[in-house]
Design a protein around this motif. Structure first.
Motif, short mmCIF file in Angstrom:
data_model
loop_
_atom_site.label_atom_id
_atom_site.label_comp_id
_atom_site.label_asym_id
_atom_site.label_seq_id
_atom_site.Cartn_x
_atom_site.Cartn_y
_atom_site.Cartn_z
N ASP A 1 3.41 -4.81 6.64
CA ASP A 1 3.10 -5.38 5.14
C ASP A 1 1.61 -5.05 4.39
OD1 ASP A 1 0.24 -7.51 6.26
OD2 ASP A 1 1.88 -8.49 6.38
N TRP A 2 1.60 -5.03 3.33
CA TRP A 2 -0.22 -3.99 2.87
C TRP A 2 -0.82 -4.35 3.13
CZ3 TRP A 2 0.14 -0.18 -0.51
CH2 TRP A 2 1.07 -0.05 -0.99
N SER A 3 -1.50 -5.65 3.76
CA SER A 3 -2.77 -6.32 4.11
C SER A 3 -3.05 -5.37 5.60
CB SER A 3 -3.17 -7.39 4.42
OG SER A 3 -3.18 -7.90 3.19
N GLU A 4 -1.56 -5.38 6.23
CA GLU A 4 -2.02 -4.85 7.55
C GLU A 4 -1.94 -3.33 7.68
OE1 GLU A 4 -2.62 -5.92 11.11
OE2 GLU A 4 -2.94 -7.69 9.44
N ALA A 5 -1.39 -2.91 7.28
CA ALA A 5 -1.23 -1.76 6.66
C ALA A 5 -2.66 -0.55 6.31
CB ALA A 5 0.10 -0.87 5.83
N ALA B 1 -11.44 -6.51 5.89
CA ALA B 1 -11.27 -7.18 5.11
C ALA B 1 -10.86 -6.39 3.33
CB ALA B 1 -12.79 -8.00 4.40
N MET B 2 -11.32 -5.51 2.42
CA MET B 2 -11.24 -4.43 2.08
C MET B 2 -9.49 -4.64 2.20
SD MET B 2 -13.26 -3.98 0.33
CE MET B 2 -13.01 -2.42 -0.79
N ALA B 3 -8.56 -4.33 3.06
CA ALA B 3 -7.33 -4.55 3.63
C ALA B 3 -6.36 -5.48 2.88
CB ALA B 3 -6.98 -3.50 5.09
N LYS B 4 -7.32 -6.74 3.16
CA LYS B 4 -6.81 -7.73 2.67
C LYS B 4 -6.78 -7.87 1.51
CE LYS B 4 -6.57 -12.29 3.37
NZ LYS B 4 -7.31 -13.93 4.44
N GLN B 5 -8.00 -7.57 1.13
CA GLN B 5 -7.78 -8.05 -0.61
C GLN B 5 -7.44 -6.73 -1.45
OE1 GLN B 5 -12.08 -8.63 -2.09
NE2 GLN B 5 -13.11 -8.40 -0.24
N VAL B 6 -6.92 -4.88 -1.35
CA VAL B 6 -6.45 -4.57 -1.65
C VAL B 6 -4.79 -4.69 -1.53
CG1 VAL B 6 -6.64 -1.93 -1.91
CG2 VAL B 6 -8.25 -2.60 -1.96
N GLY B 7 -4.42 -4.96 -0.15
CA GLY B 7 -3.04 -5.01 -0.38
C GLY B 7 -2.88 -5.91 -0.60
N ALA B 8 -3.60 -7.41 -0.62
CA ALA B 8 -2.80 -8.80 -1.83
C ALA B 8 -2.51 -7.92 -3.18
CB ALA B 8 -3.36 -9.82 -2.06
N LEU B 9 -3.86 -6.90 -3.76
CA LEU B 9 -3.94 -6.50 -5.02
C LEU B 9 -2.78 -5.06 -5.54
CD1 LEU B 9 -7.66 -5.45 -6.30
CD2 LEU B 9 -5.80 -8.43 -7.28
N LEU B 10 -2.47 -4.67 -3.91
CA LEU B 10 -1.31 -3.49 -4.92
C LEU B 10 0.29 -4.34 -4.15
CD1 LEU B 10 -2.29 -0.52 -2.68
CD2 LEU B 10 -1.93 -0.64 -4.92
N GLU B 11 0.05 -5.65 -3.55
CA GLU B 11 1.41 -6.22 -3.51
C GLU B 11 2.05 -6.79 -4.97
OE1 GLU B 11 3.59 -10.04 -1.16
OE2 GLU B 11 1.67 -8.07 0.11
N ARG B 12 0.48 -7.62 -5.11
CA ARG B 12 1.19 -7.76 -6.69
C ARG B 12 1.45 -7.03 -8.06
NH1 ARG B 12 -4.74 -11.03 -7.35
NH2 ARG B 12 -4.14 -12.92 -5.07
N THR B 13 0.85 -5.33 -7.71
CA THR B 13 1.70 -4.50 -8.55
C THR B 13 2.46 -3.65 -8.20
OG1 THR B 13 -0.79 -4.16 -8.43
CG2 THR B 13 0.15 -2.18 -9.53
N LEU B 14 2.86 -3.54 -7.24
CA LEU B 14 4.52 -2.87 -7.07
C LEU B 14 5.27 -3.79 -6.68
CD1 LEU B 14 2.47 0.20 -4.94
CD2 LEU B 14 3.41 0.16 -7.50
N PRO C 1 -5.55 0.30 9.04
CA PRO C 1 -6.54 1.74 9.24
C PRO C 1 -6.79 2.89 8.73
CG PRO C 1 -4.03 1.52 9.49
CD PRO C 1 -4.40 0.25 9.23
N TYR C 2 -6.50 3.19 7.33
CA TYR C 2 -6.50 3.49 5.98
C TYR C 2 -8.55 3.57 5.64
CZ TYR C 2 -2.10 4.76 5.16
OH TYR C 2 -0.74 6.15 5.48
N PHE C 3 -8.38 2.20 6.08
CA PHE C 3 -10.13 2.08 5.29
C PHE C 3 -11.18 1.89 6.46
CE2 PHE C 3 -8.34 -0.61 1.72
CZ PHE C 3 -9.41 -0.33 0.87
N GLU C 4 -10.12 2.04 7.56
CA GLU C 4 -10.55 2.31 9.25
C GLU C 4 -11.52 3.85 9.11
OE1 GLU C 4 -9.56 -1.31 12.19
OE2 GLU C 4 -8.58 0.72 12.03
N LYS D 1 3.22 7.09 8.25
CA LYS D 1 4.86 7.68 8.81
C LYS D 1 5.55 5.97 9.05
CE LYS D 1 5.10 12.43 9.66
NZ LYS D 1 4.98 13.38 10.57
N TRP D 2 3.91 5.09 9.69
CA TRP D 2 4.24 3.59 10.63
C TRP D 2 4.21 2.79 9.79
CZ3 TRP D 2 -0.54 1.93 11.48
CH2 TRP D 2 -1.56 2.69 11.45
N ALA D 3 3.60 3.57 8.69
CA ALA D 3 1.91 2.24 7.62
C ALA D 3 3.57 1.16 7.30
CB ALA D 3 0.79 2.31 7.21
#
Length: 185
Positions: free
Chosen positions: A80-84, A172-185, A87-90, A74-76
């Motif tokens: 942006d992807w990396s910040e959002a 670190a996971m959020a930053k990497q996965v966020g960058a990959l999802l941003e490129r993909t979607l 909390p998921y990886f946490e 709802k809030w994520a």
């Protein structure tokens, strides 16, 4: 909605914890209601006061985690992807026992094998609103293919991260996965 008695919440949490602990030891199909009762230190009848059977218990456990992830959605989605994704990886880290157990094996291992499918469907549904339709980069791509690709990749990375003992911190996971999802979607 009426507030649940703390004793009821404590009992239900004890039952959820018991079933996950037992699933680390044996296949879900081999776990009995008596096993769960013994592990949770309750009477068999107590389980039936809260759940129809062990499948209902597991289903409610899964629903609870998917609902908690949904609350984050709802809030994520405003971030942006990396910040959002932090909390998921946490959340995955905090609930390591649950996710490691449920994602331990892709093979049909009883009821948990459906969890991966449900998690994938959940993420794919969430990604639907994130596809970049304004720029030219996705015009030749099928939305279904993009969703399948992004969802499968995301669940696969979560599985890899958990199976390998979470070798990188959630940030670190959020930053990497966020960058990959941003490129993909």
């Amino acid at each position: 909605m009426a507030k649940l008695d703390r004793r009821i919440l404590k009992t239900q949490e004890s039952l959820r914890k018991a079933v996950i602990e037992l699933m680390t030891e044996k296949n879900f199909d081999d776990i009995t209601i008596q096993d769960i009762a013994d592990r949770a230190n309750v009477n068999r009848g107590t389980i039936y006061l809260h759940f129809q059977d062990k499948y209902d218990l597991l289903d409610k456990l899964i629903e609870g985690h998917l609902n908690e992830l949904g609350e984050m959605d709802k809030w994520a989605c405003q971030m942006d992807w990396s910040e959002a994704l932090i909390p998921y990886f946490e959340y995955f880290e905090k609930n390591y026992l649950f996710f490691s157990t449920m994602l331990a094996s892709k093979e049909a291992k009883g009821a948990p094998s459906s969890f991966r499918t449900r998690l994938l469907a959940y993420f794919m549904e969430g990604f639907k609103g994130e596809i970049d339709k304004e720029s030219e980069r996705n015009t030749d791509l099928s939305e279904d293919v993009m969703l399948q690709y992004a969802g499968t990749a995301y669940v696969g990375v979560i599985e890899w991260w958990i199976r390998n003992g979470m070798p990188h911190p959630p940030q670190a996971m959020a930053k990497q996965v966020g960058a990959l999802l941003e490129r993909t979607l």
